[in-house]
Structure formats: structure tokens, C-alpha cells
Design a protein around this motif. Structure first.
Motif, short mmCIF file in Angstrom:
data_model
loop_
_atom_site.label_atom_id
_atom_site.label_comp_id
_atom_site.label_asym_id
_atom_site.label_seq_id
_atom_site.Cartn_x
_atom_site.Cartn_y
_atom_site.Cartn_z
N ASP A 42 99.92 53.23 145.72
CA ASP A 42 100.18 52.65 147.03
C ASP A 42 100.25 53.73 148.11
OD1 ASP A 42 100.23 50.01 146.27
OD2 ASP A 42 102.38 50.00 145.86
N PHE A 43 99.76 53.37 149.31
CA PHE A 43 99.82 54.27 150.48
C PHE A 43 100.92 53.78 151.41
CE2 PHE A 43 95.05 55.68 150.69
CZ PHE A 43 95.17 56.19 149.41
N PHE A 44 101.94 54.59 151.57
CA PHE A 44 103.00 54.27 152.52
C PHE A 44 102.84 55.21 153.72
CE2 PHE A 44 106.48 52.49 149.42
CZ PHE A 44 105.57 51.58 148.93
N ALA A 45 103.08 54.67 154.91
CA ALA A 45 103.03 55.51 156.11
C ALA A 45 104.44 55.98 156.43
CB ALA A 45 102.46 54.73 157.28
N LEU A 104 94.90 50.20 154.96
CA LEU A 104 95.50 51.38 154.32
C LEU A 104 97.02 51.35 154.32
CD1 LEU A 104 93.27 54.37 155.55
CD2 LEU A 104 93.29 53.27 153.32
N LEU A 105 97.62 50.19 154.54
CA LEU A 105 99.09 50.18 154.63
C LEU A 105 99.70 49.32 153.52
CD1 LEU A 105 101.30 51.39 156.56
CD2 LEU A 105 101.57 49.05 157.38
N ASP A 106 100.28 49.99 152.53
CA ASP A 106 100.96 49.27 151.44
C ASP A 106 102.47 49.29 151.62
OD1 ASP A 106 98.51 48.85 150.01
OD2 ASP A 106 98.58 50.94 149.41
N GLY A 107 102.95 50.01 152.62
CA GLY A 107 104.38 50.10 152.85
C GLY A 107 104.66 51.16 153.90
N VAL A 108 105.94 51.25 154.27
CA VAL A 108 106.34 52.18 155.33
C VAL A 108 107.62 52.89 154.89
CG1 VAL A 108 107.03 52.36 157.77
CG2 VAL A 108 105.41 50.57 157.07
N THR A 109 107.72 54.17 155.23
CA THR A 109 109.00 54.86 155.06
C THR A 109 109.39 55.45 156.40
OG1 THR A 109 107.90 56.92 154.39
CG2 THR A 109 108.64 55.47 152.62
N THR A 110 110.70 55.45 156.65
CA THR A 110 111.21 56.10 157.85
C THR A 110 112.35 57.02 157.39
OG1 THR A 110 112.82 54.34 158.25
CG2 THR A 110 110.67 54.11 159.32
N ASN A 111 112.77 57.88 158.28
CA ASN A 111 113.95 58.70 157.99
C ASN A 111 114.67 58.95 159.31
OD1 ASN A 111 112.83 61.04 159.26
ND2 ASN A 111 111.68 61.53 157.40
N PRO A 112 115.89 59.47 159.29
CA PRO A 112 116.63 59.64 160.55
C PRO A 112 115.90 60.52 161.56
CG PRO A 112 118.11 59.79 158.69
CD PRO A 112 116.73 59.77 158.12
N VAL A 164 109.56 48.40 153.31
CA VAL A 164 109.87 49.24 154.47
C VAL A 164 111.18 49.96 154.18
CG1 VAL A 164 110.45 49.26 156.93
CG2 VAL A 164 108.71 47.66 156.08
N SER A 165 111.11 51.28 154.00
CA SER A 165 112.33 52.05 153.71
C SER A 165 113.06 52.39 154.99
CB SER A 165 111.99 53.36 152.98
OG SER A 165 111.65 53.11 151.64
N ALA A 203 98.45 63.32 139.58
CA ALA A 203 99.71 63.60 138.88
C ALA A 203 100.41 62.31 138.43
CB ALA A 203 100.64 64.40 139.80
N GLY A 204 99.89 61.16 138.85
CA GLY A 204 100.45 59.90 138.37
C GLY A 204 101.52 59.29 139.26
N ALA A 205 101.56 59.69 140.54
CA ALA A 205 102.53 59.07 141.45
C ALA A 205 102.18 57.58 141.60
CB ALA A 205 102.47 59.76 142.82
N ASP A 206 103.21 56.75 141.71
CA ASP A 206 102.97 55.31 141.92
C ASP A 206 102.60 55.05 143.38
OD1 ASP A 206 103.85 54.11 139.28
OD2 ASP A 206 105.61 55.31 139.81
N ALA A 207 103.13 55.90 144.26
CA ALA A 207 102.90 55.73 145.70
C ALA A 207 103.04 57.09 146.36
CB ALA A 207 103.92 54.75 146.28
N VAL A 208 102.45 57.21 147.54
CA VAL A 208 102.68 58.41 148.36
C VAL A 208 103.10 57.94 149.74
CG1 VAL A 208 101.03 59.98 147.28
CG2 VAL A 208 100.29 58.50 149.12
N THR A 209 103.89 58.74 150.41
CA THR A 209 104.14 58.47 151.82
C THR A 209 103.72 59.68 152.61
OG1 THR A 209 105.68 57.64 153.47
CG2 THR A 209 106.61 59.15 151.81
N ALA A 210 102.94 59.42 153.66
CA ALA A 210 102.37 60.52 154.46
C ALA A 210 102.28 60.07 155.92
CB ALA A 210 100.98 60.87 153.93
N PRO A 211 102.24 61.03 156.84
CA PRO A 211 102.04 60.66 158.24
C PRO A 211 100.75 59.86 158.41
CG PRO A 211 102.65 62.98 158.05
CD PRO A 211 102.39 62.48 156.66
#
Ligand code: G3P
Length: 217
Positions: free
Chosen positions: A2-5, A21-29, A54-55, A177-185
Motif C-alpha cells: 500500500d502507498f500512504f501519503a 496512488l492513495l491507499d492511506g494517509v499518515t500525519t504527524n505533529p 488515516v493516521s 524488503a517485504g513492507a506491507d505499506a510505505v508512507t512517503a511525501p
């Protein structure tokens, strides 16, 4: 995979939806702070454009306040995944969220043993920070491979969400490497499409085509 933004910018997310290209979203503070907006407002707006995970990260540092904050975030939408740091308080909050049916992303993971304790606490996702390990001359991608091996052998169902992914190469390596998902800009995700030979090939096709077309008189 999965591709997370990894972004709090809704306009960037809309472009990625259009590209499929959007399977999910991550955010951080840091990302929310950069947006200059309220955390709950940004997360609600993101949830309005995607039903994928959505994290949303808690900013409290004690279990009690993390739980209160995480419940408020989880109430925004059924796809909200509460993100907690890989600390004792964070893992205690993780346990509490799991018991109440809230999905959890355990973040700021920098070692295999941290990934193991997060899986034992019931994390839905573990976020190993590949780029920040590379920054200090360690091998971020080796950590992804090691976690994959151990999670498979031990049958942990926590998903590996490779984070701090900063380039197309990183993303390809995370897939290997077998990641289930990546999060990238968002820019990294859009950059996956580009190749100089594609641009050069298209320019030649167009030039050859035009050369056979009748010239306007
Ligand atoms: O969201 C966490 C992570 O992806 C941050 O990446 O580039 O700030 O290390 P970076």
C-alpha cells in the motif's frame, strides 16, 4: 504494497486520488503544525476525501491523556488510526485502544526489538523510520527486512509501514524488503511515475508522428 501519503495537505491528497496512488494517509505533529491548522479539522477534512486508513498522532505523552486524545481522534471517522509513539506510555495506550477496537499505528520505531514489543501490544501498524536511520549511517532498509523475517516466523499480524521514506529508490527497496505499506511525501509518490527514457521516448514518438502529417498550406 500500500502507498500512504505522509502529508497534511489536502490538495496533495486529491492529486494522488486522481492518479490511483492513495491507499492511506499518515500525519504527524510536525506536518500538522506546518499546515497551521487544528489537528481535528485537518483529520476530518482528510477523512472526507478518503475512506482508507488515516493516521492521526496523539501529542499527549502520558497514557491517560493519550487515551483521551486518541478517542477524540478516532471519533472523527471509522478509518482513523490512532498513532502513538513507541514509549511505555504509548504501548499502554496502544493496549487500551486495541481492547476498545481502535486501530493503532505505533510510530518512531528504530529497532527490531521495538517492533516486536509493538506487535505484542497489538499494533495494527508499526512505523520503522528508514530515512532517519540512514541519516545516522545505519541501514534503515535492513531493519525492514529484519522485522519482516521475525513477524513472519512469529506470525505477528502487525503490518509493516515503512516510514521516513524519502525517494523512489527507498520505496522500491521497501517493496523488495517485504513492507506491507510505505508512507512517503506526495512528491515522492508522484515521482514514481517519472523516467527520463519515458519522456524521451514520448518526444520521439510525437516527432515521428508529426513528421508524417500534412503540413498546413
Ligand atoms: O511521518 C513520519 C515519517 O515519515 C517522517 O519522515 O522524512 O521526517 O524522517 P522524515
Amino acid at each position: 504494497m500500500d502507498f500512504f501519503a505522509d502529508t497534511a495537505e489536502v490538495s496533495e491528497l486529491r492529486q494522488l486520488v486522481g492518479l490511483g496512488l492513495l491507499d492511506g494517509v499518515t500525519t504527524n505533529p510536525s506536518l500538522i503544525a506546518k499546515s497551521g491548522r487544528k489537528m481535528t479539522e485537518v483529520i476530518a477534512e482528510i477523512c472526507a476525501i478518503t475512506s482508507r486508513p488515516v493516521s492521526a498522532e496523539v501529542v499527549a505523552t502520558s497514557t491517560e491523556y493519550m487515551i483521551a486524545e486518541g478517542k477524540e481522534l478516532a471519533a472523527i471517522g471509522p478509518n482513523v488510526v490512532v498513532k502513538v509513539p513507541l514509549t511505555e506510555d504509548g504501548l499502554s495506550a496502544c493496549r487500551a485502544f486495541v481492547l476498545s477496537g481502535i486501530k493503532v499505528n505505533v510510530t518512531l520505531c528504530f529497532s527490531l526489538v521495538q517492533a516486536i514489543v509493538a506487535a505484542k501490544a497489538g499494533a495494527t501498524y508499526i512505523s520503522p523510520f528508514v530515512g532517519r536511520l540512514d541519516d545516522i549511517n545505519l541501514d534503515g532498509m535492513q531493519l525492514i527486512r529484519d522485522i519482516r523475517d521475525v513477524y513472519d516466523v512469529q506470525r505477528y499480524d502487525t503490518q509493516i509501514l515503512a516510514a521516513s521514506v524519502r525517494s523512489a529508490n527507498h520505496l522500491g527497496e521497501a517493496a523488495l524488503a517485504g513492507a506491507d505499506a510505505v508512507t512517503a511525501p506526495a512528491a515522492v509518490l508522484r515521482g514514481l511515475i517519472k523516467h527520463p527514457l519515458t519522456d524521451a521516448g514520448l518526444a520521439k514518438f510525437m516527432a515521428d508522428w508529426q513528421s508524417t502529417q500534412p503540413r498546413p498550406v
